[in-house]
Design an enzyme around this catalytic site. Structure first.
Site, PDB file in Angstrom:
ATOM      1  N   ALA A 132      42.184  35.053  30.321  1.00 47.35           N
ATOM      2  CA  ALA A 132      42.577  36.202  29.514  1.00 47.35           C
ATOM      3  C   ALA A 132      42.417  35.885  28.029  1.00 47.35           C
ATOM      4  O   ALA A 132      42.620  34.745  27.595  1.00 47.35           O
ATOM      5  CB  ALA A 132      44.021  36.593  29.813  1.00 47.35           C
ATOM      6  N   GLU A 188      44.550  39.941  43.362  1.00 46.42           N
ATOM      7  CA  GLU A 188      46.014  40.009  43.299  1.00 46.42           C
ATOM      8  C   GLU A 188      46.327  40.966  42.170  1.00 46.42           C
ATOM      9  O   GLU A 188      46.136  40.648  40.999  1.00 46.42           O
ATOM     10  CB  GLU A 188      46.595  38.606  43.058  1.00 46.42           C
ATOM     11  CG  GLU A 188      48.082  38.539  43.311  1.00 46.42           C
ATOM     12  CD  GLU A 188      48.866  38.755  42.032  1.00 46.42           C
ATOM     13  OE1 GLU A 188      49.407  39.878  41.880  1.00 46.42           O
ATOM     14  OE2 GLU A 188      48.931  37.848  41.210  1.00 46.42           O
TER      15      GLU A 188
END
Length: 461
Positions: free
Chosen positions: A173, A247
């Site tokens: 990220a 997920e």
């Protein structure tokens, strides 16, 4: 502190310049890291694709030993890694240290699983033929990790990929790229061959990931993040039928029945809600409390939440999002609910009661330190309300009757259930959800299977 891209065992600059990484506790710039361009992406995929045949052919024990050394290195450098997580993500040093220990366990677990990849030989029902199966690595894997657990989300994907014999391109990220770069350096020191793991950082992930999924050399996608982004990635992965595991978001119910130990329930609630300051897909999102104990539970929870210090959320967008949800919730704010005025991206522990069941706090993932409390009448009401969501990652149940707890666990539409426990994550357990909370499982015996393909050989003798 590594700030360049890691491609084919070398640290290289980004072709698109660099971007800043902020400290959430102060909103100040820590450093700048390389911004990968499409040429960097091609170089990373090329390196991973070239390294794959030899890495897949590497004896499982050798792959295992590299992961074991990486585990040992993480434990030895636990304080250093934890300090970096705290700096770029904002969680407390104690929580960051716990994350490093947890993250390292994925390297140890999959070091052990690397030598247990199996197959089988059995006789066909007709008796004349044999059915032989074996497993082999799926190929170059694109691993996309979130910011909330920058070490654990990386090791939970990198560990099984490498153990299975896959090579990988890891894109962390944009808010927390530094931990991933440190892990790449650590794996290189542990003896990982060049090209097996490549790390690309960028604050413009959309175009980069879309281009990666257009490349037929990418055969596996693993993503942790929002359901909205997951849908988009699945559509992009369909172009080359890329094997995918995801997920995604959660909307976890935390059910407290009338026979529950309320002190234990509050203790579990603080773990399930306030771990990482509520910034976890497993965070308790809705507190479903039996009407006969709702007042007492609320009093105890407010007291526990009040004792918690304010901690930063990841960025300004996160604070604005949480604040807006509380403001339009339609409930009564008993604690918190307003910014603290501290520097950085702080938002206080918040408790909201009298929340309508159609409130945004019931329908959407909060991803912050907000505990909305709803009352329930009985077990049927609890299950109906708990399942009234497209999400199904995790649920929590507190009851003194274990049989009752198991019955509810079977009825709840969730991939995981915390029964009288506020923490479900464990490297040895299969982590994942049902419905729109994801595909596949990470961790456990199941985790390595996401990076393997089965070949069947029909034969007879």
């Amino acid at each position: 502190m590594k700030t360049e891209l890691f491609i084919d065992g070398k640290w290289v600059p980004g072709s698109e310049g660099s971007f800043p990484v902020l400290d959430p506790s102060s909103a100040e710039t820590i450093t700048s890291v390389a911004r990968a361009g499409l040429d960097n992406l091609d170089a990373a995929i090329t390196a991973a694709h070239a390294a794959w045949p030899s890495w897949a052919a590497t004896p499982p024990r050798q792959r295992s030993e590299i992961l074991r050394r990486a585990f040992e290195a993480m434990i030895a450098r636990r304080e250093e890694i934890a300090a970096l997580i705290t700096l770029e993500m904002g969680k407390s040093l104690a929580d960051a240290t716990a994350e490093v220990t947890y993250a390292a366990e994925y390297f140890r677990w999959f070091a052990e699983e690397a030598v247990r990849i199996g197959g089988e030989l059995r006789t066909a029902p007709g008796g004349a033929n044999r059915i032989l199966t074996f497993q082999r690595p799926v190929g170059v894997s694109l691993l996309l990790t979130p910011w909330n657990f920058p070490a654990a989300m990386a090791t939970r994907k990198v560990g099984p990929a490498l153990a299975a014999g896959c090579t990988a391109v890891l894109k962390p990220a944009e808010d927390t790229p530094l931990t991933a770069l440190l892990l790449a350096d650590l794996l290189a020191e542990a003896g990982l061959p060049n090209g097996v793991l490549n790390v690309l950082t960028t604050d413009k992930p959309g175009d980069l990931v879309a281009e990666a999924l257009r490349d037929e050399r990418i055969r596996k996608l693993s993503f942790t993040g929002s359901t909205q982004v997951g849908r988009l990635l699945l559509a992009q992965a369909a172009g080359h039928i890329v094997k995918s595991s995801m997920e995604l978001g959660g909307n976890a119910p935390f059910v407290v029945l009338e026979d529950a130990d309320l002190d234990a329930a509050v203790e579990g609630a603080m773990v399930a809600k306030m771990r990482n300051h509520g910034q976890a897909c497993t965070a308790a999102n809705r507190f479903l409390v039996h009407e006969s104990v709702a007042e007492e539970f609320t009093t105890k929870l407010v007291s526990a939440m009040r004792a918690m210090p304010s901690a930063p959320l990841i960025n300004e967008r996160a604070v604005t999002n949480v604040e807006a949800k509380v403001e339009i919730s339609g409930g009564t704010v008993l604690l918190g609910g307003k910014r603290t005025g501290q520097p950085g991206f702080h938002y206080p522990p918040t408790v909201v009661t009298d929340v309508p069941r159609d409130s945004v706090l019931a329908r959407e993932e909060i991803f912050g330190p907000v505990a909305p409390i709803f009352t329930i009448q009985d077990d049927t009401d609890a299950v109906t309300f708990a399942n009234a969501t497209e999400m199904g990652l995790v649920a929590y149940v507190y009851t003194a009757d274990l049989g009752r707890g198991f019955r509810l666990s079977e009825q709840l539409e969730a991939g995981m259930v915390g029964l009288n426990r506020g923490l479900v994550s464990d490297p040895a357990a299969p982590f994942g959800g049902v419905k729109e909370s994801g595909l596949g499982r990470e961790g456990g015996f199941e985790g390595i299977g996401e990076y393997l393909e089965t070949t069947y050989v029909a034969t007879s003798w």
